[in-house]
Every structure is written in structure tokens, then in C-alpha cells.
Design a protein around this motif. Sequence first.
Motif, mmCIF file in Angstrom:
data_model
loop_
_atom_site.group_PDB
_atom_site.id
_atom_site.type_symbol
_atom_site.label_atom_id
_atom_site.label_comp_id
_atom_site.label_asym_id
_atom_site.label_seq_id
_atom_site.Cartn_x
_atom_site.Cartn_y
_atom_site.Cartn_z
ATOM 1 N N SER A 247 -2.065 -3.565 4.030
ATOM 2 C CA SER A 247 -2.073 -2.117 3.774
ATOM 3 C C SER A 247 -2.201 -1.356 5.094
ATOM 4 O O SER A 247 -2.783 -1.853 6.065
ATOM 5 N N GLN A 250 -6.566 0.109 4.856
ATOM 6 C CA GLN A 250 -7.272 -0.782 3.940
ATOM 7 C C GLN A 250 -8.751 -0.401 3.994
ATOM 8 O O GLN A 250 -9.471 -0.759 4.919
ATOM 9 N N ASN A 275 2.851 -3.473 1.193
ATOM 10 C CA ASN A 275 1.725 -3.197 0.313
ATOM 11 C C ASN A 275 1.408 -1.700 0.305
ATOM 12 O O ASN A 275 2.306 -0.871 0.440
ATOM 13 N N HIS A 276 0.157 -1.364 0.197
ATOM 14 C CA HIS A 276 -0.262 0.017 0.005
ATOM 15 C C HIS A 276 -0.327 0.769 1.348
ATOM 16 O O HIS A 276 -0.769 0.221 2.354
ATOM 17 N N GLU A 279 -5.313 2.411 0.475
ATOM 18 C CA GLU A 279 -5.934 1.565 -0.530
ATOM 19 C C GLU A 279 -7.455 1.644 -0.382
ATOM 20 O O GLU A 279 -7.987 1.711 0.731
ATOM 21 N N HIS A 280 -8.156 1.647 -1.521
ATOM 22 C CA HIS A 280 -9.619 1.580 -1.510
ATOM 23 C C HIS A 280 -10.076 0.679 -2.643
ATOM 24 O O HIS A 280 -9.590 0.778 -3.772
ATOM 25 N N TYR A 281 -11.034 -0.184 -2.320
ATOM 26 C CA TYR A 281 -11.526 -1.122 -3.327
ATOM 27 C C TYR A 281 -12.981 -1.460 -3.028
ATOM 28 O O TYR A 281 -13.503 -1.191 -1.938
ATOM 29 N N ASP A 310 -3.244 3.142 -3.804
ATOM 30 C CA ASP A 310 -4.050 2.391 -4.769
ATOM 31 C C ASP A 310 -5.516 2.761 -4.555
ATOM 32 O O ASP A 310 -6.189 2.226 -3.670
#
Length: 563
Positions: A247, A250, A275-276, A279-281, A310
Motif C-alpha cells: 500500500s 499503510q 494494493n491500496h 489503508e488503515h487496520y 481501505d
Amino acid sequence: MFLAILLGLAILPASVLADVVDVKNESEFKEAILNGNDIKLTDDITVDKKIVLDMNEKEITVAYKKLILVMGGDLKVTGTGTLVEEEPYYSPIMLKGSENKSDTNYSTLTIDKNVTVKGWSGAFINQISPSKKFGYGITLNVYGKLVSMVDSTGDRGHGIYVHGNIKDKENCPVINIYEGASITTQGDAIYAAGYAKWNIEGATFYGGATGFAIESGVFNIKNTKIKTDGEAKEPVYDSNGVQSDGSTFQIESNNSYAGGINITITGGEYESVNNHVIEHYLARKTETEVVESKLESLVVNGGTFKGTIDLMKSDELLINKGTFTDKIGEYIPENYEVVSNSDKTYSVKNIFINEVENATTKVLVDGKYTNSALEGEKITLENTLEDGFYVKSASYKIVGSDTEYKITGNSFIMPKGAITITLDISRCEDKEDKVVLLPITPSVDDDVESEIKKELTDITLDNSKTGLLEAIDFDKLEIENANLVEVKLNTTLKSYDKDTKTLIYDIKPTYYVDNEEVGTIPNSAINSKVKIKLPIMSSITDTHVKVIHKSGDTVVDTKKLRN
């Protein structure tokens, strides 16, 4: 040992000697510099004072597990040259801060524009020791090129690495990356594990694994280019860093790090090939671990974003401006709109224009056409009008408000929110730059018979070639700093004598500045003849008429003109 020997020294030109000299102590290092050698450092060197190192087209190699440590000093690496790890391990240069929170400007490193630093990390900001997890008073300035290399185990490094144990948000490391700087790595361009403040503008980044791997810190990113073509993966918890997933941004919320993540992006290009783009997770050590979001704010104020977005449902991404390959409708402010572009991208729109017949309006910001702007940006209108029309006035309203704001001089400062722009278009006989000649619409005094009044007011005449604008000396008028000057020949039929067939017209050239009447244009400001067509009744069938031009009781001239 300390690098005091470098103060005031310069490496001699390359033509003196080209041999690589091993240096293991202070005296040998000094001698190698004076002889103009390429150098291999075989021992650690600590910078604890202000030092300028002129590379002067030289290469300095740092032996395995050795480095230049900036701690309590100020090192500027300048000139042209390369500083490189012989075998990638940490970085050729490491920064450590103070354990005293009040020590500002404690350790400073500047990589100048023609300097290349190559190592497992281009630059490494480390804790003092495992028992002293501090990094107070650190500043890193990057103008040059950082190149990250793969180490002997196959581990891909980082352009800049901030150790994750640096967690204090007061007097934290400050990292400034300037226009023209670049970072290239097979790993992460930036690994922001520890807490720092990042100011990045006009730089270029390539990450072979991820663009920015972020676990802590404040980021202010402007007009920067970040690209990654790393392999797309499912992000998971890693006990020793971050699992790069291809990402561009990321963003990982992880209880092991300081968090406090605030990101503002303004302009630039950001791309994830696989990919993104954002993004955060949450990264959990175990399935039952409770991890709260460390992402406090994420604001996009423009730029081009290629890749998917995402985020978690609780995240509040705010997109005020920009172009995206992913749908963004849920992230834009109230009253803004998403525009679907022909290249299958989506952009933000917050400037709306009321369509007006006979005119089109385009908006420019920084010389570029757009339909969106940020609060505080200068908006310039480019109006294109059909012949015979001009912009009498322009105004805007903030969407959702009834308050109207006048636009002067075709430009204004963008307020907060979405706006609607409206033009007031009027006809004119002639125009030149900001000066227009209004249509001549003769009027008739009430004392004149109603039938004659109706007949004359129904007559339309072409007065587009009076020559009035060319005749006026505008330097003699009160129009300084005016945005619009309107000139009109006010013509009024004062009386009509049927027996003598005499019409008396009162003609006054009047001017207006920015829609406010100033007064009559004096004769002293009119330098040449002006021609005007006046209506006469159909009952007057004479082929010629006698015209007497008076100013007050004074006869200016008398002419016989064809009717």
C-alpha cells in the motif's frame, strides 16, 4: 571517538589520490581527509559538535556494523559524494537524541542535495539504549538522495527508520524532507514506527514493499510523489515491525507503538500498483486483544491517488480536493459533489457556477482550471462573453447560506465550504478592457405628447460606433483602481415643437465606477468628435435636418445633416 577533526576541513580534489584508506582512529581519519583519499571507516565515530563534512566527489565507506553517530552535535554532509555501508546493517549515519526532555536542537543531521547515503536504512533515528527509550531534540533534514539496500539475510530496509520505542510526543524528532530529495528502497520508503513530526514537500519516494509504513506520528505532506509496486498482502501483526503489504500509505494501529497518527496530504501523486493507496487496520497480537484506532485525523487537500481506499468504518477520512481511482463519495464534506471523469477517475467539486445565457465562466487556481478549491486559495474567474455583452457584476454564495458576497476584479479568496458563483450579464454597445459603453436608450420627458413618446422609445438604433470610448481621456476621470467603468450617453428628448419641427435633446456623457454613478464626463476629457444616432418621428419626412449643437446658451456648431 569524536569527530571534532572535521570542523573546518575539506576533502582535497579527486586528482590528488584515488586510493581507499582504512581508518580506525581519529588521527588516521584526519590524515586521510588531508590527503584526499576515499575513506573506509572501520570504527564508530561520534559527532558531538557542529561539523561540516564536504564530500568533494569522494566516497566514504562504513565497515560492517560501524557507523557515524550524531549525538549531541550538528552534522552537515555537503558537496558531492556518497556515504555507504560496506555491508547493509543499520545505516551509515544514525541519530540519537537526549534523555533530557528540555534539550532542544540536541542532534541535527543535514544531507545536502548532491549527497547520496546508502545503507540498510538511508537514515536511522534510534533510541539511546534499550533502557533509555528516548529521542528528544532530534532534527533530520534531507535534501539529497537516500538509498536503502537489502541486508545479508534478505531483509529489505527502509529509506528512513524511526525506532518504535521513541514514544514521547513532546520535543519529539522532527524530520524535514525538501523539494528535490528522493528515497529509493526495495523495502518501505518510510518506516514511522516511533513518534516524530514529518514535514515533506516536493520529494520523490519509491518503496518496493510499501510507500509509507506508519504506526506513529504527525505527517504534513505537500506536492510529493510516492509510488509502490509491492506485493499485495493481508496485513497482520508483526512482533518486529510491520508486514509490508504494497500500500502507498499503510497505516497500522498497534498497541506496541505511540500512535497519535495525524496525516494531512496536499497535492502530489500517490500510487499503489497492486494494493491500496490509503489503508488503515488494527494489528492484534491475539484475536482477543483490544486495539483502539491510533488514527486521529486523515485529511486530503488535493493530489492524484491511484489505488483503492481501505479504511475502517470508524475512520473519518476527509477529502476536500483531489482525484482518485476509487469512489470517494462517503469521504467528502457536506454540499460537495463527486465528479466522474472520462478517464474513470473521481474528483471533488465544491465550486458551482450558475449558467448565464451569452456567457461562460471558468475557474482558475494557481493558473490551472478547476472546479474545486481549498479555503484560503485565490480564485480567478475567466469569463467568455458573446459580442455585445459584458459582466456588470459577479457574486458568490456559500452553499446553504443566503448571504451574497460581491466579487471585485475577477478574483476572491475561497471561503470554507462549497460555493455557487453567479454573473450579472448586460448588453453593451462597445467595450475595451475594463471600460464599456452602455446601450443608448433615448428617453422622453413627460411633457412630450404620449404618442410621440411611445413612437420614439420603440425605435432601436445601432450606436456601437459612436467613437465615444476612443474620444475620452480617462486619465482625467476619477477611475483609479476601478474594476469596471461604464460610460453612457444619456439622451433625453426635452421638447418637440410641431410647428417648427424642432426637437431639443439633452445629451450628457455620464460615467459609472464599479456600478456607482460618478457624474458627467466634462468636455475637457473629450478629445475628439462623437457621433450619435437619435430617433425622430416618422412625421418628419425632410431629407436633411439642421442640427444646432449648444452647450448651455453657447452655440458650439451648426450643421446640416442627412435625415
